[in-house]
Design a protein around this motif. Sequence first.
Motif, short mmCIF file in Angstrom:
data_model
loop_
_atom_site.label_atom_id
_atom_site.label_comp_id
_atom_site.label_asym_id
_atom_site.label_seq_id
_atom_site.Cartn_x
_atom_site.Cartn_y
_atom_site.Cartn_z
N PHE A 92 30.29 32.44 32.69
CA PHE A 92 29.62 33.69 33.02
C PHE A 92 28.82 33.53 34.30
CE2 PHE A 92 29.96 34.11 28.31
CZ PHE A 92 30.70 35.28 28.28
N TYR A 93 28.84 34.58 35.11
CA TYR A 93 27.98 34.63 36.29
C TYR A 93 27.62 36.09 36.53
CZ TYR A 93 26.14 34.07 41.01
OH TYR A 93 25.32 34.09 42.11
N GLU A 94 26.32 36.38 36.43
CA GLU A 94 25.83 37.76 36.52
C GLU A 94 26.57 38.59 35.48
OE1 GLU A 94 26.12 38.74 40.68
OE2 GLU A 94 24.26 37.66 41.14
N ASN A 95 27.25 39.66 35.88
CA ASN A 95 27.91 40.51 34.88
C ASN A 95 29.41 40.24 34.78
OD1 ASN A 95 28.60 41.62 37.35
ND2 ASN A 95 28.69 43.71 36.58
N LYS A 96 29.84 39.08 35.26
CA LYS A 96 31.27 38.76 35.22
C LYS A 96 31.54 37.54 34.37
CE LYS A 96 32.45 40.77 39.72
NZ LYS A 96 32.98 40.52 41.09
N ALA A 97 32.76 37.49 33.85
CA ALA A 97 33.23 36.31 33.12
C ALA A 97 34.48 35.80 33.82
CB ALA A 97 33.55 36.67 31.67
N TYR A 98 34.47 34.51 34.12
CA TYR A 98 35.61 33.87 34.77
C TYR A 98 36.35 33.05 33.73
CZ TYR A 98 33.16 35.22 39.03
OH TYR A 98 32.52 35.95 40.02
N ILE A 105 42.79 32.05 37.47
CA ILE A 105 41.51 32.54 36.94
C ILE A 105 41.60 34.05 36.73
CG2 ILE A 105 39.03 32.79 37.39
CD1 ILE A 105 39.31 30.37 39.30
N ILE A 106 41.15 34.50 35.57
CA ILE A 106 41.04 35.94 35.28
C ILE A 106 39.57 36.30 35.30
CG2 ILE A 106 41.25 37.67 33.45
CD1 ILE A 106 43.90 36.59 32.74
N VAL A 107 39.24 37.43 35.90
CA VAL A 107 37.86 37.87 36.01
C VAL A 107 37.66 39.14 35.20
CG1 VAL A 107 35.98 38.47 37.57
CG2 VAL A 107 37.80 36.93 38.35
N LYS A 112 31.49 46.85 32.57
CA LYS A 112 32.53 47.88 32.48
C LYS A 112 33.54 47.58 31.38
CE LYS A 112 32.24 49.18 37.37
NZ LYS A 112 33.00 49.32 38.64
N LYS A 113 33.51 46.33 30.89
CA LYS A 113 34.43 45.89 29.83
C LYS A 113 35.88 46.10 30.26
CE LYS A 113 30.97 46.76 26.25
NZ LYS A 113 30.58 47.52 25.07
N GLU A 114 36.22 45.46 31.37
CA GLU A 114 37.58 45.58 31.89
C GLU A 114 37.95 44.33 32.69
OE1 GLU A 114 37.39 49.11 34.26
OE2 GLU A 114 36.55 48.07 36.01
N VAL A 115 39.27 44.09 32.79
CA VAL A 115 39.79 43.03 33.65
C VAL A 115 39.80 43.56 35.07
CG1 VAL A 115 41.77 41.56 34.18
CG2 VAL A 115 41.21 42.09 31.79
N THR A 116 39.17 42.81 35.99
CA THR A 116 39.05 43.30 37.36
C THR A 116 39.90 42.53 38.36
OG1 THR A 116 37.11 41.91 37.76
CG2 THR A 116 36.71 44.15 36.99
N ASP A 117 40.20 41.26 38.09
CA ASP A 117 40.92 40.45 39.08
C ASP A 117 41.67 39.31 38.43
OD1 ASP A 117 40.88 41.13 41.90
OD2 ASP A 117 38.70 40.94 41.81
N PRO A 156 34.18 38.72 48.95
CA PRO A 156 34.82 39.87 48.30
C PRO A 156 36.33 39.72 48.11
CG PRO A 156 34.34 40.38 50.59
CD PRO A 156 33.74 39.02 50.32
N GLN A 157 36.90 38.65 48.69
CA GLN A 157 38.35 38.46 48.60
C GLN A 157 38.69 37.10 47.98
OE1 GLN A 157 39.50 39.29 52.76
NE2 GLN A 157 40.40 41.21 52.01
N LEU A 158 38.11 36.85 46.84
CA LEU A 158 38.42 35.60 46.14
C LEU A 158 39.84 35.61 45.58
CD1 LEU A 158 35.08 34.80 44.27
CD2 LEU A 158 36.11 33.56 46.17
N ASP A 159 40.47 36.78 45.54
CA ASP A 159 41.85 36.85 45.09
C ASP A 159 42.83 36.35 46.16
OD1 ASP A 159 41.25 38.97 46.74
OD2 ASP A 159 42.52 40.40 45.68
#
Length: 203
Positions: A92-98, A105-107, A112-117, A156-159
């Motif tokens: 976990f980091y801030e409001n994200k889960a890696y 890696i899935i983010v 928002k309870k959603e998959v973002t990246d 902003p472009q870790l993908d």
Amino acid sequence: QIAQSDNKIYAISDGALFSVDKLDGNMEFYSKLSGLNDATVSRIGYNTIDKLLLIIYNDGNIDILSSGGVTNLPDFYNIQMSSSKTVNQIQFYENKAYLSCNFGIIVLNMQKKEVTDTYYIGPNASEVKILNTTINNGTIYALTASTLFQASITDPQLDNYANWSATTGLPGSGNFQKIASFGGQLILLRGGDLYKQETNNSW
């Protein structure tokens, strides 16, 4: 595995999820009858910022347990892929889960309870098995058995795999097992030996 909130200890035993109340010791068991959306739990993690329990199942299905109930995130489960959907670690980091997976890696956005990246960080965006991730001094580290990748957590472009680089100067060239951050320093487990990164980047 265990995870804890302010008032409960959550635990997995043989794929079953239960909790123990810290005050009175009462046990509570969770299943499809109590609102879960799958059967065999493989990994859990508690986000203290949003006060949410992240529940990962063997087949890639994901639930988020809050005081208001259970929210299902079926995106990962529904993806057709040849790689295993095993999640090796939750960071976990801030409001994200890696989520460290066997392909990258899935983010998740926990608010928002959603998959973002999804990050494919191997050479030319290839799949690599990520054992675990950690964040230290503004940098996210992702460990494989032979490489420690790093990138700025605010990028902003870790993908984009090109924004990740291999950490140099590591103790040895493989058999890495786990990376962690403690007291502002990196701790590396390799072949049963524990290393700490010094301020001059030696180990």
